[in-house]
Scaffold this active site. Structure first.
Site, mmCIF file in Angstrom:
data_model
loop_
_atom_site.group_PDB
_atom_site.id
_atom_site.type_symbol
_atom_site.label_atom_id
_atom_site.label_comp_id
_atom_site.label_asym_id
_atom_site.label_seq_id
_atom_site.Cartn_x
_atom_site.Cartn_y
_atom_site.Cartn_z
ATOM 1 N N HIS A 66 25.539 -3.502 -2.179
ATOM 2 C CA HIS A 66 26.940 -3.441 -1.732
ATOM 3 C C HIS A 66 27.888 -3.428 -2.931
ATOM 4 O O HIS A 66 27.538 -3.849 -4.040
ATOM 5 C CB HIS A 66 27.263 -4.644 -0.839
ATOM 6 C CG HIS A 66 27.105 -5.964 -1.542
ATOM 7 N ND1 HIS A 66 28.064 -6.487 -2.389
ATOM 8 C CD2 HIS A 66 26.076 -6.839 -1.549
ATOM 9 C CE1 HIS A 66 27.647 -7.642 -2.861
ATOM 10 N NE2 HIS A 66 26.434 -7.877 -2.381
ATOM 11 N N HIS B 102 21.303 -6.121 -0.783
ATOM 12 C CA HIS B 102 21.852 -7.110 -1.710
ATOM 13 C C HIS B 102 20.985 -7.215 -2.970
ATOM 14 O O HIS B 102 19.843 -6.763 -2.984
ATOM 15 C CB HIS B 102 21.911 -8.476 -1.031
ATOM 16 C CG HIS B 102 22.654 -8.476 0.266
ATOM 17 N ND1 HIS B 102 23.975 -8.832 0.370
ATOM 18 C CD2 HIS B 102 22.258 -8.143 1.535
ATOM 19 C CE1 HIS B 102 24.364 -8.736 1.639
ATOM 20 N NE2 HIS B 102 23.341 -8.313 2.361
#
Length: 202
Positions: free
Chosen positions: A9, A150
Site C-alpha cells: 500500500h 503490506h
C-alpha cells in the site's frame, strides 16, 4: 504460467509518523495517493485476471487508485493482512522501544524469537501467506494477478519463495510504499522478475 504483481500500500499518515499500524489503519498521505496513481499508470497496459487485496482501508484505497478505470472487482483476503502487532498497535516506535525493549530488539534483529504481546509471530504471518499462495495456485493457473498487501506479508512471501528461514525475513530489498515485486510461478518453480521496484516514482 502465473505472474503475480505484488505491491505494498501507499505511504500512510502513521507510516510518516513512525506509528505502528498492524491491524489498525490510517489514511494514505498525499505522497501515498500520488505514488499509487503513478504505479497505476506504469502498469495500465497489463491485463489482470484478478485483483486481490488485504481488507485494510489503506490497501483497498491503494487498490482503487492503481486499478484506475479497469472494470475488474477487487477481491479481499484476510490472509494478506499486515502482521497483528497486538499491544504495539497505534504506538510510535520510540514508545515501543522504551516499553518493550527486548521484544522490540527481537522484532528487528532476531525475528525468529520475536513474541508479540497479544498479536502474531512472523511464523504466523508466513503460515497464512503460504496458505494464500497455495490456494491461489489452485484457483489461478495462468495469467496476471495483482496483489495489494503490506510490508511484512511481502517479506514473508520473499522468504517462502526462497525457502529461507524466518531469521532472514528482513533481508533486502526494502519494501517501500507502492513498491512493485513481480513473481513468476511455473508449477513448482518460483522466480522473482522484479524486487521492490520504485521506478514509477523516479
Amino acid at each position: 504460467m502465473l505472474t503475480l504483481y505484488i505491491i505494498r500500500h501507499g505511504e500512510t499518515e502513521w507510516n510518516k509518523a513512525k506509528r505502528m499500524q498492524g491491524r489498525l489503519d490510517s489514511d494514505l498521505t498525499e505522497k501515498g495517493r500520488r505514488d499509487a496513481k503513478l504505479l497505476g499508470e506504469r502498469i495500465k497496459d497489463i491485463e489482470f485476471k484478478r485483483m486481490i487485496s488485504s481488507p485494510s482501508k489503506r490497501t483497498l484505497h491503494t487498490a482503487q487508485l492503481v486499478r484506475g478505470t479497469r472494470q475488474i472487482p477487487v477481491e479481499t483476503d484476510e490472509r494478506l493482512m499486515e502482521i497483528d502487532l497486538g499491544d504495539w498497535q497505534g504506538r510510535v516506535e520510540s514508545e515501543i522501544r522504551d516499553l518493550y525493549p527486548a521484544a522490540f530488539d527481537a522484532y528487528w534483529n532476531r525475528p525468529e524469537s520475536y513474541e508479540s504481546a497479544g498479536g502474531e509471530s512472523f511464523y504466523d504471518v508466513a503460515n497464512r501467506v503460504a496458505s494464500f499462495l497455495e490456494d491461489l495456485q489452485k484457483t489461478s493457473l495462468e495469467g496476471s494477478v495483482l496483489i495489494i498487501t503490506h510490508a511484512v506479508a511481502v517479506k514473508a512471501l520473499y522468504m517462502l519463495c526462497r525457502n529461507a528461514a524466518v531469521e532472514r525475513i528482513w533481508d533486502p530489498p526494502f519494501i517501500h510504499g507502492t513498491s512493485l515485486t513481480i513473481l513468476q510461478i511455473d508449477q513448482d518453480k518460483k522466480e522473482f522478475l522484479l524486487e521492490g521496484c520504485m521506478a514509477h516514482c523516479e
